[in-house]
Design an enzyme around this catalytic site. Structure first.
Site, mmCIF file in Angstrom:
data_model
loop_
_atom_site.group_PDB
_atom_site.id
_atom_site.type_symbol
_atom_site.label_atom_id
_atom_site.label_comp_id
_atom_site.label_asym_id
_atom_site.label_seq_id
_atom_site.Cartn_x
_atom_site.Cartn_y
_atom_site.Cartn_z
ATOM 1 N N HIS A 215 -8.496 10.663 13.883
ATOM 2 C CA HIS A 215 -9.116 11.860 14.516
ATOM 3 C C HIS A 215 -8.156 13.160 14.391
ATOM 4 C CE1 HIS A 215 -10.999 14.342 17.987
ATOM 5 N NE2 HIS A 215 -11.828 13.828 17.413
ATOM 6 N N CYS B 236 7.219 5.768 23.935
ATOM 7 C CA CYS B 236 7.096 5.011 22.150
ATOM 8 C C CYS B 236 7.845 5.119 21.356
ATOM 9 C CB CYS B 236 5.534 4.507 22.148
ATOM 10 S SG CYS B 236 4.508 4.006 23.818
ATOM 11 N N ASP C 103 2.165 -0.287 18.589
ATOM 12 C CA ASP C 103 0.501 -0.335 18.358
ATOM 13 C C ASP C 103 0.475 -0.116 16.995
ATOM 14 O OD1 ASP C 103 -1.665 -0.432 18.419
ATOM 15 O OD2 ASP C 103 -2.168 0.495 20.035
ATOM 16 N N HIS D 139 3.975 -4.432 16.427
ATOM 17 C CA HIS D 139 3.033 -5.268 16.846
ATOM 18 C C HIS D 139 1.523 -5.154 16.648
ATOM 19 C CE1 HIS D 139 4.017 -2.603 19.974
ATOM 20 N NE2 HIS D 139 3.085 -2.791 20.410
#
EC number: 2.1.1.45
Length: 258
Positions: free
Chosen positions: A51, A141, A164, A202
């Site tokens: 996006h 993050c 992530d 992860h």
């Protein structure tokens, strides 16, 4: 973006299963690096549709110093909604730290150095303000990024403490690549590399099937990014960014771990 697919495969095959704050559970590894030559194309994932509008508007929002989601929502971007309070506030997150860390504008300082002292080893921007972490809706993050100039080319390295890989990392790669392009344009420099460095890297357990689906797909050539030069780093608008020749596979939906 075969480099990214290699990371997915490495995580699935060699990662360690761990518990995490969200309760979902992850498969993770510690310490990983990817490098992208920005002159070779814009590193936007092609093995699933990204996006692009959200990437641009979020970056412009960060650069404005804003930390309320109203601007994002007005432009059809909802990626921060889960963490905002009832007034839409997120506390002193990225934009606040980038543009006003105790009165210091880190973006302006780096731009000044790029123009006047490009060999400096102090061209860093940090979002990890320890004194204000508890006031933030979500601690940063992507914590720290550093710029480096060699032979008239600007490179940037990002350190992401928590990565992530399925949802966040592709977005972050594109966002910081775009920021590097903007900074290079404002400092009259050519494009170098974007280096992504992850700490706790992860895959959430409920993203395994999506990652495996993505690994079946063949990457397309990278698109190009055309940016209309603005008067300053603060004057860019969405319409200044043109993504060219973006060919991609279909989107793959996955739940966000809050």
């Amino acid at each position: 973006m075969q480099t990214y697919l290699t990371l997915l495969e490495t995580l699935l095959t060699t990662g360690v299963d761990k518990s995490d704050r969200t309760g979902v559970g992850t498969r993770s590894l510690f310490g990983y690096q990817m490098r992208f030559d920005l002159a070779a194309g814009f590193p936007l994932l092609t093995t699933k549709k990204m996006h692009f509008k959200s990437i641009v508007y979020e970056l412009l929002w960060f650069l404005s110093g804003n930390t309320n989601i109203a601007y994002l929502n007005q432009n059809g971007v909802s990626i921060w909604d889960e963490w905002a309070d009832k007034n839409g506030d997120l506390g002193p997150i990225y934009g606040k730290q980038w543009r006003n860390w105790a009165g210091r504008d880190q973006i302006h300082q780096v731009l000044t150095s790029l123009k006047t002292n490009p060999d400096s080893r102090r061209m860093l921007v940090s979002s990890w303000n320890v004194a204000q972490l508890e006031e933030m809706a979500l601690p940063p993050c992507h914590v720290l990024f550093q710029f480096y100039v060699a032979n008239g080319r600007l490179s940037c390295q990002l350190y992401q403490r928590s990565a992530d890989v399925f949802l966040g990392v592709p977005f972050n790669i594109a966002s910081y690549a775009l920021l590097t392009m903007m900074m290079a344009q404002q400092a009259d420099l050519e494009l170098g590399d974007f280096v992504w460095t992850g700490g706790d890297v992860h895959l959430y357990r409920n993203h395994f099937a999506q990652a495996q689906e993505q690994l079946k797909r063949q990457p397309y050539p990278l698109p190009k990014m055309h940016i209309k030069r603005a008067k300053s780093i603060d004057d860019y608008v969405f319409e200044d960014f043109l993504l060219v020749d973006y060919r991609c596979h279909a989107a793959i939906k996955a739940p966000v771990a809050v």
